[in-house]
Design a protein around this motif. Sequence first.
Motif, mmCIF file in Angstrom:
data_model
loop_
_atom_site.group_PDB
_atom_site.id
_atom_site.type_symbol
_atom_site.label_atom_id
_atom_site.label_comp_id
_atom_site.label_asym_id
_atom_site.label_seq_id
_atom_site.Cartn_x
_atom_site.Cartn_y
_atom_site.Cartn_z
ATOM 1 N N ALA A 117 42.960 10.547 23.445
ATOM 2 C CA ALA A 117 41.699 11.217 23.155
ATOM 3 C C ALA A 117 41.730 11.784 21.745
ATOM 4 N N VAL A 139 39.218 7.941 24.803
ATOM 5 C CA VAL A 139 38.060 8.833 24.807
ATOM 6 C C VAL A 139 37.802 9.360 23.396
ATOM 7 N N SER A 175 34.674 7.891 28.613
ATOM 8 C CA SER A 175 36.034 7.431 28.837
ATOM 9 C C SER A 175 36.016 5.917 29.024
#
Length: 268
Positions: A117, A139, A175
């Motif tokens: 992420a 993400v 996501s």
Amino acid sequence: MRWEITPEGVGRLTLNRPRTGNALTADQRERIIDLLGEASGDLRVRAILLTATGDRHFCTGADLGAPAAADRPGPEGAPERPAGSIARTIAGGAQRLIAAVQDCDKPVIAAVNGTAAGIGVHLALACDLVLAADSAKFVEVFVRRGLVVDGGGAYLLTRLVGPQRAKELVFFGDSVSAADARDMGLVNRVVPAAELPEVAGQWAERLARGPTVALGLGKRLINRALDGDRATSFAEEAMAVEINMSGDDGQEGVRAFVERREPTFRGW
């Protein structure tokens, strides 16, 4: 964070803070930048494998637990955050990290074992090859925090998936599964999580047996291919061939072909 050089010539760089999602501290970021720079000139290192411990997170971004220097008050009467300080922080931090991966003269493989992420996504995508466990997720979390994408994200995503798909990723921050990331072109291959270490090790060792100079020059040519015109690209390619054939590996490859045997590359 762990760093080791295997007998096969693979530099293994492992993020090792699973309790914090392997988030990067500023000190870790600087250590990675230094290691990649040193690896470029280290004949012991033929390829680099970047991964993380645990089965949940590859890297969840920057560790925001400690306040940045720009957030602390300055001298009495001075502004708390001088103009340009945030831009300097990004340029000197996250962007330097991504540039260090792309500018390293050795091929770098990311083995994404879990969620990537924020800057963790870009750290993986800056690598030359990306393997992902089937449980991994990617993400672009910035928009969820009301932030513009940084750490080279727009540069990397646009080149990998094109502007329309890059905007989808950046605008929504959804996501993305490993399988979808592969289908988009963000990931080279998805493997079962239990097989990721073995497959990643095999890829890294295969690269380590290869002609290091040729791989490094090829990496530079490909990374620059979308930034320049044809004439510049062709000129840089010709110079790369000149450099490569002046070294031992280039000449060994030709000798081995003529002699009908497997080449033995030594990395110079």
